[in-house]
Design a protein around this motif. Structure first.
Motif, short mmCIF file in Angstrom:
data_model
loop_
_atom_site.label_atom_id
_atom_site.label_comp_id
_atom_site.label_asym_id
_atom_site.label_seq_id
_atom_site.Cartn_x
_atom_site.Cartn_y
_atom_site.Cartn_z
N VAL A 24 0.83 -1.21 0.00
CA VAL A 24 0.00 0.00 0.00
C VAL A 24 0.86 1.26 0.00
O VAL A 24 0.60 2.21 -0.74
CB VAL A 24 -0.97 -0.01 1.20
N LEU A 25 1.92 1.28 0.80
CA LEU A 25 2.81 2.44 0.81
C LEU A 25 3.49 2.63 -0.54
O LEU A 25 3.67 3.76 -1.01
CB LEU A 25 3.86 2.30 1.92
N ALA A 26 3.87 1.51 -1.18
CA ALA A 26 4.48 1.60 -2.51
C ALA A 26 3.49 2.18 -3.51
O ALA A 26 3.87 2.99 -4.37
CB ALA A 26 4.96 0.23 -2.95
N ALA A 27 2.23 1.78 -3.41
CA ALA A 27 1.21 2.31 -4.32
C ALA A 27 1.02 3.81 -4.11
O ALA A 27 0.91 4.59 -5.07
CB ALA A 27 -0.10 1.56 -4.12
N LEU A 28 0.98 4.23 -2.85
CA LEU A 28 0.80 5.64 -2.55
C LEU A 28 1.98 6.49 -3.01
O LEU A 28 1.83 7.64 -3.42
CB LEU A 28 0.59 5.83 -1.05
N THR A 41 -7.31 -0.09 9.55
CA THR A 41 -7.60 0.05 10.97
C THR A 41 -7.09 1.41 11.44
O THR A 41 -6.20 2.01 10.82
CB THR A 41 -6.91 -1.06 11.78
N ARG A 42 -7.63 1.91 12.52
CA ARG A 42 -7.18 3.22 13.04
C ARG A 42 -5.69 3.18 13.37
O ARG A 42 -4.97 4.15 13.16
CB ARG A 42 -8.02 3.60 14.26
N GLU A 43 -5.25 2.06 13.90
CA GLU A 43 -3.84 1.94 14.25
C GLU A 43 -2.95 2.01 13.02
O GLU A 43 -1.93 2.71 13.00
CB GLU A 43 -3.61 0.62 14.98
N ALA A 44 -3.32 1.28 11.97
CA ALA A 44 -2.50 1.25 10.75
C ALA A 44 -2.51 2.59 10.03
O ALA A 44 -1.50 3.01 9.44
CB ALA A 44 -2.98 0.15 9.82
N LEU A 45 -3.64 3.28 10.07
CA LEU A 45 -3.76 4.56 9.36
C LEU A 45 -3.13 5.72 10.12
O LEU A 45 -2.81 6.75 9.52
CB LEU A 45 -5.23 4.87 9.09
N ALA A 46 -2.93 5.55 11.42
CA ALA A 46 -2.49 6.67 12.26
C ALA A 46 -1.14 7.24 11.82
O ALA A 46 -0.89 8.45 11.93
CB ALA A 46 -2.43 6.22 13.71
N PHE A 58 -12.33 3.77 7.83
CA PHE A 58 -11.82 3.02 8.97
C PHE A 58 -12.56 1.68 9.03
O PHE A 58 -13.78 1.61 8.86
CB PHE A 58 -12.06 3.78 10.27
N ALA A 59 -11.81 0.62 9.26
CA ALA A 59 -12.41 -0.71 9.28
C ALA A 59 -11.69 -1.57 10.31
O ALA A 59 -10.51 -1.34 10.62
CB ALA A 59 -12.29 -1.35 7.89
N GLY A 76 -3.74 -4.68 8.25
CA GLY A 76 -4.56 -3.52 8.59
C GLY A 76 -4.75 -2.52 7.48
O GLY A 76 -5.34 -1.45 7.71
N LEU A 77 -4.30 -2.82 6.24
CA LEU A 77 -4.41 -1.86 5.14
C LEU A 77 -4.83 -2.57 3.85
O LEU A 77 -4.26 -3.60 3.48
CB LEU A 77 -3.08 -1.15 4.89
N VAL A 78 -5.83 -2.01 3.17
CA VAL A 78 -6.26 -2.48 1.86
C VAL A 78 -6.51 -1.27 0.99
O VAL A 78 -7.17 -0.31 1.42
CB VAL A 78 -7.54 -3.34 1.95
#
Length: 237
Positions: A24-28, A41-46, A58-59, A76-78
């Motif tokens: 996901v970070l590579a895509a961004l 998740t809130r933790e992964a997105l924080a 948020f999921a 925690g990321l999709v």
């Protein structure tokens, strides 16, 4: 790599979905990749700095698990993304003209899990790219050059030594690479899951080689074999 990413599943309008923090970070971070949606998740997105225009949902872990195959380590990321444009083989070869970075050729390897794993290995070992046919090809590429039927001929003409992986030969990959030396560019050819390389594909390889696995195991998954072969190419010399 010319492009990065993988397509483990499809989402809205057939768009690829990517999962896991690294993917996901590579895509961004990829200016060529358009990220349409992001779940996390809130933790992964924080800890992420995200574009304000990107739709974010948020999921919880269970919700994310329903967006991807059951065994997918989404961490925690999709993300849902637009497919990257295909790269023609000649353009890919031109990009690697002054290097001996390996190519990976897929002969009808179509399982998304295997393709995704091969893409990650190709990125890890700095392969130039992955080559597949127009037909019987994985549904979305990432670093994939879609080629015509004469792909292996074109690769050979560009100076690559084409090594097909198969268990039906006596020569090991290590021996083939030792004979070749450290400076010759190599194309590793991988056959379809279960069936292996087609006869016509083998006929267009410069030589065939096997991995020296134990007799206790009949064969390796194609993505595992690809990872080992790419390591062997990177470690030679």
């Amino acid at each position: 790599m010319a492009r990065r990413g993988h397509r483990p599943s499809t989402g809205t309008a057939g768009r690829p979905r990517m999962w896991g923090r690294h993917a996901v970070l590579a895509a961004l971070a990829n200016p060529e990749r358009n990220v349409r949606k992001l779940w996390g998740t809130r933790e992964a997105l924080a800890s992420l700095e995200l574009p304000s225009v990107l739709p974010v949902t948020f999921a919880d872990v269970a919700d994310l698990g329903r967006l991807v195959p059951g065994d997918a380590p989404h961490q925690g990321l999709v993300a849902e993304v637009d497919p990257l444009e295909d790269i023609w083989l000649g353009d890919l070869i031109e990009q690697g003209r002054d290097s001996n970075r390996p190519l990976v050729v897929l002969d009808q390897v179509t399982d998304p899990h295997n393709v995704g794993a091969i893409l990650r290995s190709a990125a890890a070992f700095d392969a130039l790219g992955i080559v597949t046919q127009d037909r019987h090809s994985p549904p979305e590429s990432g670093t994939v050059a879609r080629s015509a039927s004469g792909a292996l001929d074109e690769i050979g003409e560009a100076g690559y030594w084409r090594i097909g992986l198969t268990g039906h030969t006596e020569q090991t990959l290590g021996k083939a690479l030792d004979d070749l030396g450290p400076d010759r560019a190599v194309a590793i050819v991988l056959g379809a899951e279960g069936e292996g390389m087609r006869h016509n594909t083998q006929a267009h390889c410069d030589e065939l080689a096997k991995l020296p696995i134990s007799l206790k195991v009949e064969s390796l998954n194609v993505s595992n074999a690809g990872a080992i072969a790419l390591y062997a190419v990177a470690a030679r010399g």
